[in-house]
Design a protein around this motif. Structure first.
Motif, mmCIF file in Angstrom:
data_model
loop_
_atom_site.group_PDB
_atom_site.id
_atom_site.type_symbol
_atom_site.label_atom_id
_atom_site.label_comp_id
_atom_site.label_asym_id
_atom_site.label_seq_id
_atom_site.Cartn_x
_atom_site.Cartn_y
_atom_site.Cartn_z
ATOM 1 N N ARG A 24 -60.983 100.768 -3.564
ATOM 2 C CA ARG A 24 -61.555 101.846 -2.759
ATOM 3 C C ARG A 24 -61.118 103.185 -3.360
ATOM 4 N N PRO A 25 -62.061 104.140 -3.464
ATOM 5 C CA PRO A 25 -61.637 105.464 -3.915
ATOM 6 C C PRO A 25 -60.682 106.056 -2.894
ATOM 7 N N ILE A 26 -59.822 106.939 -3.355
ATOM 8 C CA ILE A 26 -58.857 107.555 -2.447
ATOM 9 C C ILE A 26 -59.284 108.988 -2.150
ATOM 10 N N GLY A 27 -59.536 109.258 -0.879
ATOM 11 C CA GLY A 27 -59.818 110.639 -0.480
ATOM 12 C C GLY A 27 -58.481 111.336 -0.295
ATOM 13 N N TRP A 28 -58.163 112.206 -1.225
ATOM 14 C CA TRP A 28 -56.890 112.942 -1.132
ATOM 15 C C TRP A 28 -57.249 114.255 -0.442
ATOM 16 N N ILE A 29 -56.959 114.295 0.866
ATOM 17 C CA ILE A 29 -57.562 115.296 1.741
ATOM 18 C C ILE A 29 -56.625 116.479 1.990
ATOM 19 N N SER A 30 -57.104 117.685 1.660
ATOM 20 C CA SER A 30 -56.320 118.874 2.022
ATOM 21 C C SER A 30 -56.999 119.615 3.165
ATOM 22 N N THR A 31 -56.170 120.085 4.075
ATOM 23 C CA THR A 31 -56.642 120.800 5.271
ATOM 24 C C THR A 31 -55.643 121.916 5.580
ATOM 25 N N LEU A 32 -55.983 122.725 6.565
ATOM 26 C CA LEU A 32 -55.033 123.710 7.104
ATOM 27 C C LEU A 32 -54.776 123.371 8.555
ATOM 28 N N SER A 66 -54.462 115.138 8.893
ATOM 29 C CA SER A 66 -55.683 115.471 8.148
ATOM 30 C C SER A 66 -56.903 115.380 9.048
ATOM 31 N N ALA A 67 -56.961 114.314 9.856
ATOM 32 C CA ALA A 67 -58.109 114.108 10.734
ATOM 33 C C ALA A 67 -58.169 115.201 11.794
ATOM 34 N N ARG A 68 -57.006 115.463 12.412
ATOM 35 C CA ARG A 68 -57.012 116.480 13.475
ATOM 36 C C ARG A 68 -57.388 117.852 12.909
ATOM 37 N N ASN A 69 -56.801 118.202 11.750
ATOM 38 C CA ASN A 69 -57.103 119.514 11.160
ATOM 39 C C ASN A 69 -58.575 119.627 10.777
ATOM 40 N N ALA A 70 -59.132 118.545 10.217
ATOM 41 C CA ALA A 70 -60.546 118.585 9.804
ATOM 42 C C ALA A 70 -61.451 118.721 11.028
ATOM 43 N N MET A 71 -61.034 118.116 12.145
ATOM 44 C CA MET A 71 -61.834 118.225 13.374
ATOM 45 C C MET A 71 -61.682 119.620 13.986
ATOM 46 N N ALA A 127 -62.691 118.447 -7.259
ATOM 47 C CA ALA A 127 -62.477 118.610 -5.811
ATOM 48 C C ALA A 127 -63.812 118.932 -5.155
ATOM 49 N N LEU A 128 -63.963 118.467 -3.926
ATOM 50 C CA LEU A 128 -65.190 118.718 -3.161
ATOM 51 C C LEU A 128 -64.802 119.441 -1.878
ATOM 52 N N GLU A 129 -65.280 120.658 -1.737
ATOM 53 C CA GLU A 129 -65.017 121.413 -0.501
ATOM 54 C C GLU A 129 -66.032 120.969 0.552
ATOM 55 N N CYS A 130 -65.549 120.675 1.748
ATOM 56 C CA CYS A 130 -66.443 120.126 2.788
ATOM 57 C C CYS A 130 -66.311 120.874 4.098
ATOM 58 N N LYS A 131 -67.432 120.912 4.814
ATOM 59 C CA LYS A 131 -67.417 121.351 6.214
ATOM 60 C C LYS A 131 -67.671 120.126 7.069
ATOM 61 N N THR A 132 -66.869 119.948 8.095
ATOM 62 C CA THR A 132 -66.973 118.770 8.962
ATOM 63 C C THR A 132 -68.283 118.810 9.749
ATOM 64 N N THR A 133 -69.048 117.725 9.644
ATOM 65 C CA THR A 133 -70.333 117.678 10.365
ATOM 66 C C THR A 133 -70.267 116.767 11.584
ATOM 67 N N PHE A 134 -69.309 115.828 11.571
ATOM 68 C CA PHE A 134 -69.315 114.780 12.583
ATOM 69 C C PHE A 134 -67.938 114.134 12.628
ATOM 70 N N SER A 135 -67.488 113.808 13.830
ATOM 71 C CA SER A 135 -66.262 113.009 13.942
ATOM 72 C C SER A 135 -66.394 112.156 15.190
ATOM 73 N N GLN A 136 -65.777 110.996 15.129
ATOM 74 C CA GLN A 136 -65.868 110.116 16.295
ATOM 75 C C GLN A 136 -64.647 109.218 16.381
ATOM 76 N N ALA A 137 -64.313 108.842 17.618
ATOM 77 C CA ALA A 137 -63.275 107.843 17.843
ATOM 78 C C ALA A 137 -63.910 106.484 17.555
ATOM 79 N N GLY A 153 -67.955 114.892 6.397
ATOM 80 C CA GLY A 153 -68.164 116.284 6.005
ATOM 81 C C GLY A 153 -69.234 116.411 4.949
ATOM 82 N N GLN A 154 -69.866 117.587 4.950
ATOM 83 C CA GLN A 154 -70.891 117.879 3.934
ATOM 84 C C GLN A 154 -70.269 118.763 2.859
ATOM 85 N N VAL A 155 -70.582 118.433 1.606
ATOM 86 C CA VAL A 155 -70.001 119.162 0.474
ATOM 87 C C VAL A 155 -70.674 120.536 0.357
#
Ligand SMILES: Cc1cc2nc3c(=O)[nH]c(=O)nc-3n(C[C@H](O)[C@H](O)[C@H](O)COP(=O)(O)O)c2cc1C
Length: 206
Positions: A24-32, A66-71, A127-137, A153-155
């Protein structure tokens, strides 16, 4: 062997699931985080999910940083995890408190993104910069929340180290992306081969 989920892993001592769905590719995710502190973490429940437009998604077992920050912030960056950065990627998986700068923890420089606020890993060759479009439990078969969250997220911007461009193409083999397999196993992609589709122009159908 052949077993149902009710039978656990059949005769096996460990679940082979992640070794089967591999590499599986690894999403190495950076957020603030909400205070603007950079966060970095690897996620192998990750994939590209669309190219019209380019979209990617990752899944967090629980609501990790990462998930909380992206949301909450609506932004995240995918950094390409490669053999050269294996140990830095692994170090960034350490479970530390919110507010710890995991770029510094892993000894990595951050570089500014073009469109989104979270920085990218300067040493990552793409690197791919993304804006979060959708999240779900995530829900199980009984409709019960598993505790996991999926983020999509959309690139909106793409960074590539120019040294990895050959004849107008991104040279995947030269980048040596990491793949996550089962247990504690990894694969490094060091070679690729081409296979044309039956309908490709100029393809001779035998
Ligand atoms: C290669 C690798 C892949 C991982 N994939 C996932 C994953 O898909 N989902 C997950 O919840 N944790 C995954 N982890 C564990 C997280 O990286 C770890 O919990 C990390 O501390 C999360 O960071 P964060 O809270 O800053 O987002 C992975 C760890 C490694 C080393």
């Amino acid at each position: 062997m052949h077993y149902t989920t009710e039978q656990g892993y059949g005769p096996l001592p460990f679940d082979p699931f992640k070794a089967i769905v591999a590499p599986r590719p690894i999403g190495w995710i950076s957020t603030l985080n909400k205070d603007g502190v950079p966060n970095l973490g690897p996620y192998s429940f990750f994939s590209a999910i669309s190219s019209r437009p380019n979209m990617i998604g990752f899944t967090s077992d629980t609501l990790k940083h990462s998930a909380r920050n992206a949301m909450e912030s609506g932004e995240f960056v995918f950094n390409l995890s490669t053999v050269d950065l294996l140990h830095e990627m692994n170090k960034s998986s350490e479970e530390v408190e919110d507010g710890v700068n995991e770029f510094e923890l892993a000894g990595l420089e951050a570089a500014p993104s073009r469109v989104v606020k979270p920085p990218r890993v300067a040493a990552a060759v793409a690197a791919l910069e993304c804006k979060t479009t959708f999240s779900q439990a995530l829900l199980d078969l009984d409709g019960k929340e598993t505790g996991g969250y999926q983020i999509i997220g959309q690139v909106v911007a793409t960074y590539i180290d120019d040294r990895l461009i050959k004849d107008g193409r991104f040279d995947t083999a030269a980048a040596r992306p990491l793949g996550r397999c089962g247990y504690r196993d990894y694969a490094g992609v060091e070679s690729v081969f081409e296979l044309l589709r039956p309908t490709d122009p100029g393809k001779v159908i035998r």
